[in-house]
Design a protein around this motif. Sequence first.
Motif, PDB file in Angstrom:
ATOM      1  N   ARG A 210       0.799  -1.300   0.055  1.00 17.84           N
ATOM      2  CA  ARG A 210       0.074   0.099   0.078  1.00 17.84           C
ATOM      3  C   ARG A 210       0.772   1.337  -0.104  1.00 17.84           C
ATOM      4  NH1 ARG A 210      -4.717   1.599   4.824  1.00 17.84           N
ATOM      5  NH2 ARG A 210      -5.114   3.585   3.791  1.00 17.84           N
ATOM      6  N   THR A 211       2.015   1.235   0.699  1.00 16.97           N
ATOM      7  CA  THR A 211       2.843   2.412   0.878  1.00 16.97           C
ATOM      8  C   THR A 211       3.427   2.576  -0.625  1.00 16.97           C
ATOM      9  OG1 THR A 211       3.240   2.332   3.171  1.00 16.97           O
ATOM     10  CG2 THR A 211       5.034   3.368   2.019  1.00 16.97           C
ATOM     11  N   LEU A 212       3.869   1.628  -1.258  1.00 16.24           N
ATOM     12  CA  LEU A 212       4.389   1.771  -2.445  1.00 16.24           C
ATOM     13  C   LEU A 212       3.589   2.190  -3.536  1.00 16.24           C
ATOM     14  CD1 LEU A 212       7.033   1.073  -4.276  1.00 16.24           C
ATOM     15  CD2 LEU A 212       5.999  -1.202  -4.558  1.00 16.24           C
ATOM     16  N   HIS A 213       2.223   1.690  -3.486  1.00 15.43           N
ATOM     17  CA  HIS A 213       1.304   2.272  -4.439  1.00 15.43           C
ATOM     18  C   HIS A 213       1.087   3.807  -4.087  1.00 15.43           C
ATOM     19  CE1 HIS A 213       0.220  -1.432  -6.772  1.00 15.43           C
ATOM     20  NE2 HIS A 213      -0.026  -1.939  -5.606  1.00 15.43           N
ATOM     21  N   ARG A 214       1.006   3.981  -2.937  1.00 12.29           N
ATOM     22  CA  ARG A 214       0.830   5.425  -2.554  1.00 12.29           C
ATOM     23  C   ARG A 214       1.896   6.194  -3.025  1.00 12.29           C
ATOM     24  NH1 ARG A 214      -0.499   4.820   2.756  1.00 12.29           N
ATOM     25  NH2 ARG A 214       1.605   4.847   3.380  1.00 12.29           N
ATOM     26  N   ALA A 215       3.110   5.826  -2.869  1.00 11.41           N
ATOM     27  CA  ALA A 215       4.231   6.676  -3.357  1.00 11.41           C
ATOM     28  C   ALA A 215       4.374   6.798  -4.947  1.00 11.41           C
ATOM     29  CB  ALA A 215       5.667   5.962  -3.086  1.00 11.41           C
ATOM     30  N   PHE A 216       3.857   5.791  -5.605  1.00 12.65           N
ATOM     31  CA  PHE A 216       3.782   6.051  -6.981  1.00 12.65           C
ATOM     32  C   PHE A 216       2.673   7.041  -7.459  1.00 12.65           C
ATOM     33  CE2 PHE A 216       6.641   2.666  -7.535  1.00 12.65           C
ATOM     34  CZ  PHE A 216       7.302   2.763  -8.924  1.00 12.65           C
ATOM     35  N   ALA A 217       1.471   6.752  -6.813  1.00 18.35           N
ATOM     36  CA  ALA A 217       0.271   7.997  -7.138  1.00 18.35           C
ATOM     37  C   ALA A 217       0.850   9.185  -6.738  1.00 18.35           C
ATOM     38  CB  ALA A 217      -0.775   7.296  -5.947  1.00 18.35           C
ATOM     39  N   ALA A 218       1.669   9.561  -5.631  1.00 17.97           N
ATOM     40  CA  ALA A 218       1.973  10.795  -5.400  1.00 17.97           C
ATOM     41  C   ALA A 218       2.829  11.462  -6.619  1.00 17.97           C
ATOM     42  CB  ALA A 218       2.917  10.893  -4.229  1.00 17.97           C
ATOM     43  N   VAL A 219       3.555  10.497  -7.443  1.00 17.66           N
ATOM     44  CA  VAL A 219       3.970  11.267  -8.559  1.00 17.66           C
ATOM     45  C   VAL A 219       3.561  10.931 -10.096  1.00 17.66           C
ATOM     46  CG1 VAL A 219       6.460  10.987  -7.476  1.00 17.66           C
ATOM     47  CG2 VAL A 219       5.468   9.158  -8.691  1.00 17.66           C
ATOM     48  N   GLY A 220       2.091  10.641  -9.797  1.00 18.85           N
ATOM     49  CA  GLY A 220       1.226  10.483 -10.906  1.00 18.85           C
ATOM     50  C   GLY A 220       1.502   9.218 -11.529  1.00 18.85           C
ATOM     51  N   GLU A 221       1.791   8.149 -11.330  1.00 20.47           N
ATOM     52  CA  GLU A 221       1.996   6.780 -11.765  1.00 20.47           C
ATOM     53  C   GLU A 221       1.621   5.593 -11.309  1.00 20.47           C
ATOM     54  OE1 GLU A 221       5.865   6.656 -14.170  1.00 20.47           O
ATOM     55  OE2 GLU A 221       6.533   7.974 -12.328  1.00 20.47           O
TER      56      GLU A 221
END
Length: 281
Positions: A189-200
């Motif tokens: 979940r943290t990994l997906h959240r980090a990618f979402a923060a950079v639009g990916e």
Amino acid sequence: MTKVHGAAIADLHAASATRTADVQGGDQDLVAMYVVRRGTWTLGGPPGYGDQAVSAGRFLVRHLGRLTAFETTAHLTAKFLVLPPGELKPLVGNRAITGPADSAEMRLLTALTNMIHITVADLGPAGVAAAHGSLIELAKAVAKGRFDDVEPRLAPALAQAAKDLADRRLADPELSPAMLARELNVSVRTLHRAFAAVGEQVTTYIRHRRLHEARLALTAPSGRLSISELAAHWQFADGSHFTRAFKKHYGQTPTEYARSTGAAALSPDRHSPGHGPAESV
């Protein structure tokens, strides 16, 4: 060397061995981090503590009260960070903190320093301040052996560290968000959240990188593979799935792309068990 407020980052490549002497009156108040990828960096220790050697694949963090002698082997490859002592000195104290250079925390710090090297010239004051804050947060994480995985300032570094790791494992059938999260010591979940923060998205990044490498292989001067072989190598379900994904991303089938670039004669497809019909490359 790149400077960010009171911090400095240097990537070092030394062809020959180096030895320095102690500097008289070289009083300092800073925290230094040494990350050695190849060779050995031997540091003069505080009085009564002896020398400290940082070998390949290791890092060392310590507070410096004065400049001391050091020695390096030939063909050294290392990263050297000079950091303001404010938040770090209480964590480090008089210790020399060591660990593996491929730890999750160090992967993130390395990714961040690489991003800073590339972007610092284009950053405004707010960007420089953000980069400096993220650098200090990750240096603290290295010193503590853990980082705050909900700290929003670390999202870009986490996403980049995951990308760097994925790029090295593109042909690995085990590559997945779960594997990347495990290697970086965070939750999926943290990994997906980090990618979402950079639009990916993680899976989209992996698929696009695999398609990019497959596209390069299509016009390689020799040894071109068939569609089913490319699909298998880059972990697509089968040749048909690879062809559909390629056309969706690039607007051409693999064969059409190869022909449009003037590639030589295409090799016939060699079906393997379980692979449906597919174009040949």
